[in-house]
Design an enzyme around this catalytic site. Structure first.
Site, mmCIF file in Angstrom:
data_model
loop_
_atom_site.group_PDB
_atom_site.id
_atom_site.type_symbol
_atom_site.label_atom_id
_atom_site.label_comp_id
_atom_site.label_asym_id
_atom_site.label_seq_id
_atom_site.Cartn_x
_atom_site.Cartn_y
_atom_site.Cartn_z
ATOM 1 N N LYS A 193 0.877 -1.177 0.000
ATOM 2 C CA LYS A 193 0.000 0.000 0.000
ATOM 3 C C LYS A 193 0.914 1.227 0.000
ATOM 4 O O LYS A 193 1.457 1.613 1.017
ATOM 5 C CB LYS A 193 -0.873 -0.024 1.250
ATOM 6 C CG LYS A 193 -2.215 0.663 1.120
ATOM 7 C CD LYS A 193 -2.150 2.146 0.902
ATOM 8 C CE LYS A 193 -1.828 2.900 2.179
ATOM 9 N NZ LYS A 193 -1.579 4.348 1.918
ATOM 10 N N THR A 247 4.977 7.653 14.055
ATOM 11 C CA THR A 247 4.890 6.885 15.298
ATOM 12 C C THR A 247 3.426 6.717 15.697
ATOM 13 O O THR A 247 3.020 5.675 16.200
ATOM 14 C CB THR A 247 5.695 7.586 16.408
ATOM 15 O OG1 THR A 247 7.069 7.587 16.011
ATOM 16 C CG2 THR A 247 5.579 6.864 17.739
ATOM 17 N N GLY A 250 2.070 3.948 13.697
ATOM 18 C CA GLY A 250 2.766 2.749 14.168
ATOM 19 C C GLY A 250 2.129 2.208 15.440
ATOM 20 O O GLY A 250 1.939 1.004 15.608
ATOM 21 N N GLU A 267 9.058 0.977 11.316
ATOM 22 C CA GLU A 267 10.140 1.947 11.194
ATOM 23 C C GLU A 267 9.476 3.305 11.284
ATOM 24 O O GLU A 267 8.767 3.715 10.376
ATOM 25 C CB GLU A 267 10.875 1.723 9.881
ATOM 26 C CG GLU A 267 12.276 2.286 9.900
ATOM 27 C CD GLU A 267 12.319 3.684 9.340
ATOM 28 O OE1 GLU A 267 12.154 4.639 10.136
ATOM 29 O OE2 GLU A 267 12.487 3.812 8.124
ATOM 30 N N CYS A 301 13.192 10.260 7.812
ATOM 31 C CA CYS A 301 12.958 9.791 9.179
ATOM 32 C C CYS A 301 14.208 9.930 10.035
ATOM 33 O O CYS A 301 14.123 10.175 11.221
ATOM 34 C CB CYS A 301 12.475 8.351 9.157
ATOM 35 S SG CYS A 301 13.496 7.284 8.148
ATOM 36 N N GLU A 398 9.184 15.697 15.949
ATOM 37 C CA GLU A 398 9.676 15.463 14.591
ATOM 38 C C GLU A 398 8.958 16.433 13.661
ATOM 39 O O GLU A 398 7.740 16.395 13.528
ATOM 40 C CB GLU A 398 9.389 14.020 14.182
ATOM 41 C CG GLU A 398 9.887 13.712 12.783
ATOM 42 C CD GLU A 398 9.623 12.279 12.343
ATOM 43 O OE1 GLU A 398 8.497 11.792 12.528
ATOM 44 O OE2 GLU A 398 10.559 11.655 11.814
#
Ligand code: NAI
Ligand code: MG
Length: 812
Positions: A193, A247, A250, A267, A301, A398
């Site tokens: 995807k 994150t 994730g 990741e 990243c 981030e």
């Protein structure tokens, strides 16, 4: 007309655009509308909902793609499932030939891939042409090699099956390669995807895989946004999810897959430190910063987004950086002389803007070069922020844009503390002319990759991945293969018979009126070995026997329901105390030599051996099986020897990456580890968890078997006589339902092993999402602990360590 002299005066480059013609004609050939790629063919682009993908440099739509529905995902997964057995049966060489053919075709179409990538993503052609696409080809070549070598190098492993892969938009083709190449090499089939902002190169790759005659269904693409991704995660017939992205997502994926048995590798984000010591070559450092944070507009990243500069050079570095920023060229990504392109989407641009404004509001000084950004398209200038508090937004969040913060430090210890002062742990870069200093600092920085005097180097032969909230699992290198295979025995392992949890009976504290021993028959029951049962039920925390926080004990019933002894009834507070003790001990334990840890494991074996009769009697008092008990003690002694042996042999590697450098893949401990030991074989199970973790330099909080906890609580005596430093091993007994969740959710626990029921495994995986700790759970699957193949060895060592790759260049 300008004169040559004028050109010299301004040093302006003329535009040098790469031609978009082939990419445009490829899009036109497809009517600028794409279906999914399922089972070897494109589906109808008009069969359902669709959306447009734009060129970030112009904001203009390039093509329309489908918004994948759960039905589309289902069809893709079915195609992958159907293709998988034959793909695996093709064997190593058969698969190697296909991967090789894919690599060749990527090279053949490299220019088209690069241009299409830059158009869809906004990254400079220099990057897509010289970095992304060559690395993509390199990944397929490298993994053609792993396919070829799999039988010999990964004997007794098999593919996990059908893999769902969800990738972001910052390196669309490269992330595809990182995920697809190892999955296919090891015999899995894939449903990919791609990100909604950048689906086009994945569709081009699909077409090229057909050209390479890759069997239908081996590789499938379903386009769409996060909803399509969620449908893939939720599909019951997917065996593994590999994800790169935020994150936040994730964490959703970790908790959605909890208890499903789906393997997960994540990741995630980062806030990587870029540490500059005062002896560093500042001109190289400046170019390093350009590569660290302005490469791909900072949408990386592992971007070096926090410059930590030693005080003596901070002012000079800032001055040099500003001067360099003035000369950066931003503009048309297809212009070969452009350093920085566009931000992928308006939503990302807005996110960058608002974070920078927030930082400014917190008092940060924000500096940008004097030149203006292009008016058309989505551009953001390179930005240098100073005067930020280490806990401020700009230093912690981030940003995923061309924004770097600069902070200062005085000593190497302060640099390490600042470097580690985030939730993340993806990468770090260290600049100093002293290789001694660099290699002293590198192991102390919590990051999966450390670049010494370089930054953003990647290669297929080296693993890449995070520590802490940057996720788990590695991509690339030998270490990346494990994400896509499982031990062959696992596929046929039966479910362990579910033991009904023993009902805890509390024993009031000694000295109270009701404090009479609860032993059957009254009075102290001599244990089978003749030694009087130790009635002082204790936990073992920080190298000391301690009373449980509530000062309660539980009876442990053995043969015929007789009370075999008592253990402390630990609660959440006890778990927290144990974690604290483990944290205190861990760094010191990891810093010892492997030889020293080996000696202590042998010493444990020796001391256990000296008490073998007593231990066997204790086991027999709980199980009633004298012969089995003796064999179990013997097996536990051997197991300790095994990990004494391994302690100084689970070496890292030096990866063969194609630069003038060495890439040191070091096996590092994970940190503070929880270990919920299996119920069966209470001594061997306990030792089998403890020994590999301790051998590798972790500190452990162990929760012993529910049915035979006395085996573990007796073991503290062995530890006390074996020089195991206090806090390296902690034992908390109690009711699993009460204490395991606390351990699994604890933010200062870095990883947890759980050998128990499927339900318990689910709870552990779910509770682990807070700090994204690593988990290794058994889903109630039975494991033969006595068997050397299943009960010990490399699988345990891998689960007890994480690989850090340290890149050290050489030459002048
Ligand atoms: P994202 O994590 O939402 O997107 C990554 C991929 O996950 C995309 O393919 C997306 O469609 C998919 N996805 C989204 N929600 C999902 C769900 N619930 N289940 C399954 N798949 C899902 O990241 P996004 O929104 O593109 O960017 C937001 C921030 O995330 C960025 O500003 C950046 O900080 C971070 N990020 C980090 C990346 C990395 O490489 N570490 C890559 C992309 C974004
Ligand atoms: Mg796009």
């Amino acid at each position: 007309m300008s004169k040559v002299a004028d050109i010299f005066e301004t040093m302006e480059y003329g535009p040098a655009p790469e031609s978009a013609e082939r990419a445009n004609s490829w899009l036109d050939d497809h009517g600028r509308a794409f279906g999914h790629y399922l089972g070897g063919a494109f589906t109808d682009p008009d069969a359902g909902e669709s959306f447009e993908t734009a060129n970030p440099a112009t904001g203009v739509a390039m093509a329309r793609v489908r918004q994948g529905s759960p039905e589309d995902v289902d069809e893709a997964v079915r195609a992958a499932r159907a293709a998988q057995p034959r793909w695996w049966a093709l064997g190593p060489h058969g698969r190697a030939r296909y991967l090789y053919a894919l690599a060749r075709r990527i090279q053949k179409h490299a220019r088209l891939f690069a241009v299409l990538e830059s158009m869809d993503n906004g990254k400079p052609i220099r990057e897509s042409r010289d970095l992304d696409i060559p690395l993509v080809a390199r990944h397929f070549y490298h993994h053609a090699g792993w396919a070829q070598l799999m039988a010999g190098e990964l004997p007794d492993y098999e593919p996990v099956g059908v893999v769902g892969q969800i990738i972001p938009w910052n390196f669309p083709m490269l992330m595809l390669a990182w995920k697809v190449a190892p999955a296919l090499a090891t015999g899995n089939t894939v449903v990919l995807k791609p990100a909604e902002f950048t689906p086009l190169t994945a569709l081009l790759f699909a077409e090229i895989s057909r050209e390479a005659e890759l069997p239908a269904g081996v590789f499938n693409v379903v386009t769409g946004d996060g909803r399509t991704g969620a449908a893939l995660v939720a599909h019951p017939s997917v065996d593994k999810i590999a994800f790169t992205g935020s994150t936040e997502v994730g964490r959703i994926i970790r908790s959605e897959t909890a208890g499903t048995g789906k393997r997960v590798s994540l990741e995630l984000g980062g806030k990587s430190p870029f540490v500059v010591f005062d002896d560093a070559d500042l001109d190289s450092v400046v170019e390093g910063v350009v590569d660290a944070i302005w490469f791909n507009q900072g949408q990386v990243c592992c971007a070096g987004s926090r410059i930590l500069a030693q005080e003596g050079i901070a002012v000079a570095l800032e001055r040099k950086l500003r001067a360099r920023m003035e000369t950066l060229r931003m503009g048309d990504p297809l212009d070969k002389a452009v350093d920085m392109g566009a931000i992928v989407a308006p939503v990302q641009l807005e996110r960058i803007r608002s974070l920078v404004e927030k930082g400014r509001g917190e008092g940060a000084e924000v500096w940008q070069p004097t030149w203006g950004v292009p008016r058309e398209g989505w551009f953001y200038p390179p930005t240098l922020c100073t005067n930020c508090a280490p806990s401020g937004t700009l230093a912690q969040v981030e940003i995923f844009g061309p924004v770097v913060v600069m902070m200062t430090f005085r000593t190497p210890a302060e640099a390490v503390a600042l470097a580690n002062d985030t939730r993340y742990g993806l990468a770090a870069s260290i600049w100093t002319e002293s290789v001694n200093l660099a290699l002293d600092v590198a192991p102390k920085v919590k990051a999966g990759t450390v670049w010494v005097n370089c930054t953003n180097f990647f290669d297929a032969a080296s693993g890449f991945g995070g520590y802490r909230e940057s996720g788990f699992g590695r991509e690339g290198g030998r270490e990346g293969l494990w994400e896509y295979v499982r031990p062959t025995w696992e596929g046929t392992a039966p479910q362990a018979p579910e033991l009904s949890a023993p009902v805890p009976e509390d024993v009031p504290p000694p000295g109270s009126a009701a404090g009479a021993p609860a032993g059957a028959g009254g009075g102290d029951t001599p244990a089978a070995g003749g030694r009087s049962v130790d009635r002082t039920a204790k936990l073992y925390i920080g190298g000391k026997q301690t009373r449980s926080d509530g000062d309660y004990s539980m009876a442990v019933r053995g043969v015929g329901g007789r009370v075999a002894g008592e253990v402390g009834w630990g609660n959440r507070k006890d778990v927290r105390n144990a974690v604290e003790a483990a944290r205190k001990a861990q760094a010191g334990w990891a810093a010892r030599t492997a030889h020293n840890r080996a000696q202590i494991l042998y010493y444990l074996a020796e001391n256990l051996d000296a008490r073998r009769k007593e231990m066997a009697a204790r086991l027999a008092s709980m199980s009633g099986d004298g012969k089995g008990a003796a064999a179990e003690v013997e097996a536990a002694v051997r197991r300790l020897f095994t990990y004494g042996a391994w302690a100084d042999k689970w070496d890292g590697r030096v990866h063969s990456t194609p630069f003038r450098n060495v890439t040191l893949a070091m096996n590092e401990p994970i940190g503070v580890m929880g270990a919920v030991c299996p119920d069966e074989l209470p001594l061997l199970g306990f030792v089998s968890c403890l020994a590999p973790l301790v051998a590798m330099g972790n500190a452990v909080v162990a929760i012993p078997s529910r049915v035979g906890p006395l085996a573990a609580t007796d073991f503290y005596q062995v530890m006390d006589t074996s020089d195991v430093p206090g806090g390296v091993v902690n034992i908390v007994t109690g009711v699993h339902d009460e204490i395991v969740p606390t351990l699994a959710a604890h933010d200062d626990v870095d990883g947890i092993w759980y050998f128990g029921s499927a339900v318990g495994s689910t709870d552990v995986e779910r509770a682990s999402t807070g700090n994204m700790k690593r988990t290794w759970v058994s889903y109630g699957r039975s494991r033969n602990w006595v068997d050397a193949h299943q009960g010990e060895g490399e699988e345990f060592l891998r689960e007890a360590t994480q690989v850090k790759n340290i890149w050290v260049p050489y030459g002048e």
